[in-house]
Design a protein around this motif. Structure first.
Motif, PDB file in Angstrom:
ATOM      1  N   GLY A   1      -5.875 -12.883  30.400  1.00 54.60           N
ATOM      2  CA  GLY A   1      -6.179 -14.071  29.617  1.00 54.60           C
ATOM      3  C   GLY A   1      -5.833 -13.927  28.152  1.00 54.60           C
ATOM      4  N   LYS A   2      -6.688 -14.450  27.292  1.00 56.31           N
ATOM      5  CA  LYS A   2      -6.403 -14.508  25.865  1.00 56.31           C
ATOM      6  C   LYS A   2      -6.733 -13.223  25.104  1.00 56.31           C
ATOM      7  N   HIS A   3      -7.934 -12.681  25.333  1.00 52.92           N
ATOM      8  CA  HIS A   3      -8.406 -11.628  24.437  1.00 52.92           C
ATOM      9  C   HIS A   3      -9.000 -10.413  25.148  1.00 52.92           C
ATOM     10  N   THR A   4      -8.698 -10.242  26.435  1.00 55.32           N
ATOM     11  CA  THR A   4      -9.332  -9.162  27.193  1.00 55.32           C
ATOM     12  C   THR A   4      -8.331  -8.081  27.572  1.00 55.32           C
ATOM     13  N   TRP A   5      -8.718  -6.831  27.283  1.00 56.96           N
ATOM     14  CA  TRP A   5      -7.920  -5.668  27.670  1.00 56.96           C
ATOM     15  C   TRP A   5      -8.427  -5.147  29.014  1.00 56.96           C
ATOM     16  N   THR A   6      -7.515  -4.777  29.902  1.00 65.03           N
ATOM     17  CA  THR A   6      -7.894  -4.100  31.140  1.00 65.03           C
ATOM     18  C   THR A   6      -7.259  -2.716  31.134  1.00 65.03           C
ATOM     19  N   PHE A   7      -8.015  -1.725  31.558  1.00 61.59           N
ATOM     20  CA  PHE A   7      -7.571  -0.333  31.461  1.00 61.59           C
ATOM     21  C   PHE A   7      -7.038   0.138  32.811  1.00 61.59           C
ATOM     22  N   SER A   8      -5.723   0.054  32.953  1.00 60.74           N
ATOM     23  CA  SER A   8      -5.073   0.318  34.236  1.00 60.74           C
ATOM     24  C   SER A   8      -5.079   1.786  34.621  1.00 60.74           C
ATOM     25  N   ASN A   9      -5.179   2.691  33.645  1.00 64.75           N
ATOM     26  CA  ASN A   9      -5.180   4.121  33.945  1.00 64.75           C
ATOM     27  C   ASN A   9      -6.578   4.679  34.203  1.00 64.75           C
ATOM     28  N   GLN A  10      -7.540   3.811  34.248  1.00 64.13           N
ATOM     29  CA  GLN A  10      -8.931   4.152  34.569  1.00 64.13           C
ATOM     30  C   GLN A  10      -9.513   5.153  33.567  1.00 64.13           C
ATOM     31  N   VAL A  11     -10.315   4.616  32.682  1.00 63.18           N
ATOM     32  CA  VAL A  11     -10.992   5.391  31.650  1.00 63.18           C
ATOM     33  C   VAL A  11     -12.456   5.552  32.033  1.00 63.18           C
ATOM     34  N   TYR A  12     -12.985   6.735  31.838  1.00 61.49           N
ATOM     35  CA  TYR A  12     -14.355   7.023  32.258  1.00 61.49           C
ATOM     36  C   TYR A  12     -15.179   7.576  31.094  1.00 61.49           C
ATOM     37  N   ILE A  13     -16.477   7.316  31.158  1.00 62.86           N
ATOM     38  CA  ILE A  13     -17.421   7.958  30.245  1.00 62.86           C
ATOM     39  C   ILE A  13     -17.872   9.263  30.882  1.00 62.86           C
ATOM     40  N   GLN A  14     -17.492  10.371  30.258  1.00 67.38           N
ATOM     41  CA  GLN A  14     -17.839  11.686  30.794  1.00 67.38           C
ATOM     42  C   GLN A  14     -19.313  12.009  30.579  1.00 67.38           C
ATOM     43  N   ALA A  15     -19.827  11.591  29.431  1.00 70.20           N
ATOM     44  CA  ALA A  15     -21.231  11.834  29.103  1.00 70.20           C
ATOM     45  C   ALA A  15     -21.586  10.967  27.912  1.00 70.20           C
ATOM     46  N   SER A  16     -22.864  10.779  27.696  1.00 64.81           N
ATOM     47  CA  SER A  16     -23.336  10.045  26.531  1.00 64.81           C
ATOM     48  C   SER A  16     -24.537  10.772  25.947  1.00 64.81           C
ATOM     49  N   GLY A  17     -24.818  10.480  24.677  1.00 59.97           N
ATOM     50  CA  GLY A  17     -25.951  11.110  24.010  1.00 59.97           C
ATOM     51  C   GLY A  17     -26.653  10.116  23.110  1.00 59.97           C
ATOM     52  N   THR A  18     -27.966  10.230  22.993  1.00 61.96           N
ATOM     53  CA  THR A  18     -28.741   9.330  22.149  1.00 61.96           C
ATOM     54  C   THR A  18     -29.771  10.115  21.345  1.00 61.96           C
ATOM     55  N   ALA A  19     -30.053   9.624  20.152  1.00 64.68           N
ATOM     56  CA  ALA A  19     -31.110  10.193  19.309  1.00 64.68           C
ATOM     57  C   ALA A  19     -31.786   9.039  18.596  1.00 64.68           C
ATOM     58  N   VAL A  20     -33.101   9.066  18.499  1.00 69.26           N
ATOM     59  CA  VAL A  20     -33.841   7.948  17.909  1.00 69.26           C
ATOM     60  C   VAL A  20     -34.977   8.449  17.031  1.00 69.26           C
ATOM     61  N   GLY A  21     -35.572   7.497  16.300  1.00 70.36           N
ATOM     62  CA  GLY A  21     -36.730   7.774  15.473  1.00 70.36           C
ATOM     63  C   GLY A  21     -38.027   7.553  16.226  1.00 70.36           C
ATOM     64  N   PRO A  22     -39.165   7.655  15.511  1.00 76.66           N
ATOM     65  CA  PRO A  22     -40.475   7.593  16.184  1.00 76.66           C
ATOM     66  C   PRO A  22     -40.806   6.241  16.815  1.00 76.66           C
ATOM     67  N   MET A  23     -40.483   5.148  16.119  1.00 78.36           N
ATOM     68  CA  MET A  23     -40.794   3.814  16.673  1.00 78.36           C
ATOM     69  C   MET A  23     -40.046   3.575  17.976  1.00 78.36           C
TER      70      MET A  23
END
Length: 338
Positions: A5-27
């Motif tokens: 369509g107009k503004h959407t990219w499709t990733f034909s070579n298949q991209v994956y998230i290997q891992a993710s990490g998060t850090a937060v405050g007390p609230m």
């Protein structure tokens, strides 16, 4: 890599998230998603001497949690895409200084989480990077000092205001199959509906979420029911109903699938006004709860549209309206899912 369509990219070579990490405050740690975060700091200074160093600590924590889960040394990373809310992207740049990884600083206000993820996926898909690390951060006190008043000032706020999330989220991208695949991304347009109140960014950003998600559905030939969740970034309790009404006027009923990250981070009785906001808002929800649910099979496909208010204090002082933008990314269970 292709285009739908107009503004959407499709990733034909298949991209994956290997891992993710998060850090937060007390609230954030005390909120309903507390069990999904990797690092929770018990006080806002995060053991540092000022707020800006605290935000830097949060990004380091998220990055290292991500790399540790992936079992990858930082020397193996080809590219670091990072952004935050502070002038000149100082959090991402100073973290990059220590990591020693080639860096692209990115800014899309609170939409930066999906801007970095979409851009990183595009670079991996095209072969310009084998492994790309993306990260964003925000801190309630650094954002207050830059965009509003110092925390110590104690200025009163209306109920339409949002509370900047103290946290950071990071993800590692590659073409190695894993449980979570990045399928597509829709790049948003700047939308401005002449909202001028900096304490009501939900209303300012709702049109951008509407435009990007509507465009995404049209580009991909999909309906809201094709997703387990369509998550917006930080429209809050004010902007979310405006967004849903706009979508409904175009024939899209999101009542069964829409969730707003700003409404998920905190309990309803926490003192956060209309909900959470900031770069980290959509990042800690996506790289924590949503990734976890995809890996566990609770969800098969989610669309995350991070929203951003593209204003500065100077523009507000000059009585300018607040432009909004939203970038959306599709995450689905990948080949490595059990």
């Amino acid at each position: 890599m292709g285009k739908a369509g107009k503004h959407t990219w499709t990733f034909s070579n298949q991209v994956y998230i290997q891992a993710s990490g998060t850090a937060v405050g007390p609230m954030e740690g005390e909120g309903p998603l507390g069990s999904t975060y990797d690092v929770i700091h018990e006080e806002l200074h995060c053991g540092e001497s000022n707020w800006e160093l605290a935000e830097r600590k949060l990004m380091f924590d998220a990055v290292y949690a991500c790399l540790q889960k992936a079992g990858v040394d930082q020397s193996a990373i080809d590219l670091f895409l990072a952004g935050d809310l502070l002038n000149q992207n100082v959090t991402g740049n100073y973290v990059a200084r220590q990591l020693g990884i080639p860096v692209l600083g990115m800014f899309g206000a609170c939409s930066t989480s999906m801007e970095t993820l979409a851009s990183g996926a595009a670079l991996v898909d095209s072969g310009f990077a084998d492994q790309a690390l993306v990260a964003v951060s925000s801190h309630n006190c650094t954002a207050e000092r830059q965009f509003r008043y110092p925390t110590e000032y104690g200025g009163q706020k209306p109920k339409t205001a949002t509370y900047t999330v103290t946290g950071s989220g990071a993800a590692l991208l590659s073409r190695t199959p894993s449980p979570v695949q990045v399928e597509a991304a829709t790049i948003g347009r700047v939308m401005d509906y002449n909202i001028k109140d900096p304490f009501d960014m939900g209303s300012a950003m709702a049109p951008a979420a509407w435009d990007t998600i509507k465009t995404h559905l049209e580009d991909m030939g999909r309906m809201p029911s094709d997703y387990d969740v369509i998550a917006t970034g930080d429209l809050s309790s004010v902007g979310s109903p405006i967004f849903r009404d706009m979508m409904k006027q175009d024939g899209y009923d999101l009542s069964e699938v829409h969730k707003d990250c700003g409404m998920l981070v905190y309990h309803s009785d926490q003192p956060v006004f209309a909900g959470g906001s900031g770069c980290a808002c959509s990042a800690v929800v996506t790289y924590g709860k949503l990734i976890q649910d995809l890996m566990e099979g609770k969800y098969n496909k989610v669309l995350v549209a991070a929203t951003g208010a593209l204003m500065s204090p100077m523009m507000i002082q000059q009585k300018e309206s607040i432009p909004g933008i939203a970038h959306a990314v599709v995450l689905k269970r990948g080949e490595g899912a059990s």
